[in-house]
Design a protein around this motif. Structure first.
Motif: not given
Length: 110
Positions: A37, A40-41, A45, A102
């Motif tokens: 996750k 992916k973030v 971004l 993150v």
């Protein structure tokens, strides 16, 4: 009478306390899911900042801006390779800031 109340209270407390048991497989699985996750973030971004971001060889991200290309190693160190020093610095700083947002606290033991 007081002793009955104490016994009843102790028995109710033992039923209400949730049991927290973490199995190592579940913890590993959750950690892997969280890492996916986070990747992916980070990718999303970087796309929002630089536009053309693709996955390259060896897990590196290839970032293209105005004909200049930067290779970002987002798995380990966050090293950036580019002929354009300005783009290299922009990608490095952006990646550090995104990574701090993150994954704010590194739990790995050095």
């Amino acid at each position: 009478m007081v002793s009955d109340l104490v016994v009843a209270l102790v028995l109710n407390i033992s039923r209400e306390i949730p049991k927290v048991v973490v199995e190592s497989e579940e913890a590993t699985k959750t950690e892997e899911e969280n890492n996916k996750k986070a990747e992916k973030v980070i990718h999303a971004l970087l796309v929002s900042l630089f536009g053309d971001v693709k996955f390259g060889e060896n897990g590196k991200l290839v970032i293209s801006v105005d004909g200049n290309v930067a290779h970002l190693d987002n798995k380990q160190s966050g090293n950036v390779e580019s002929e354009n020093e300005g783009l290299k610095e922009r990608v490095r700083v952006a990646f550090q800031r995104i990574q701090n947002a993150v994954k704010p606290i590194s739990l790995s033991v050095s």
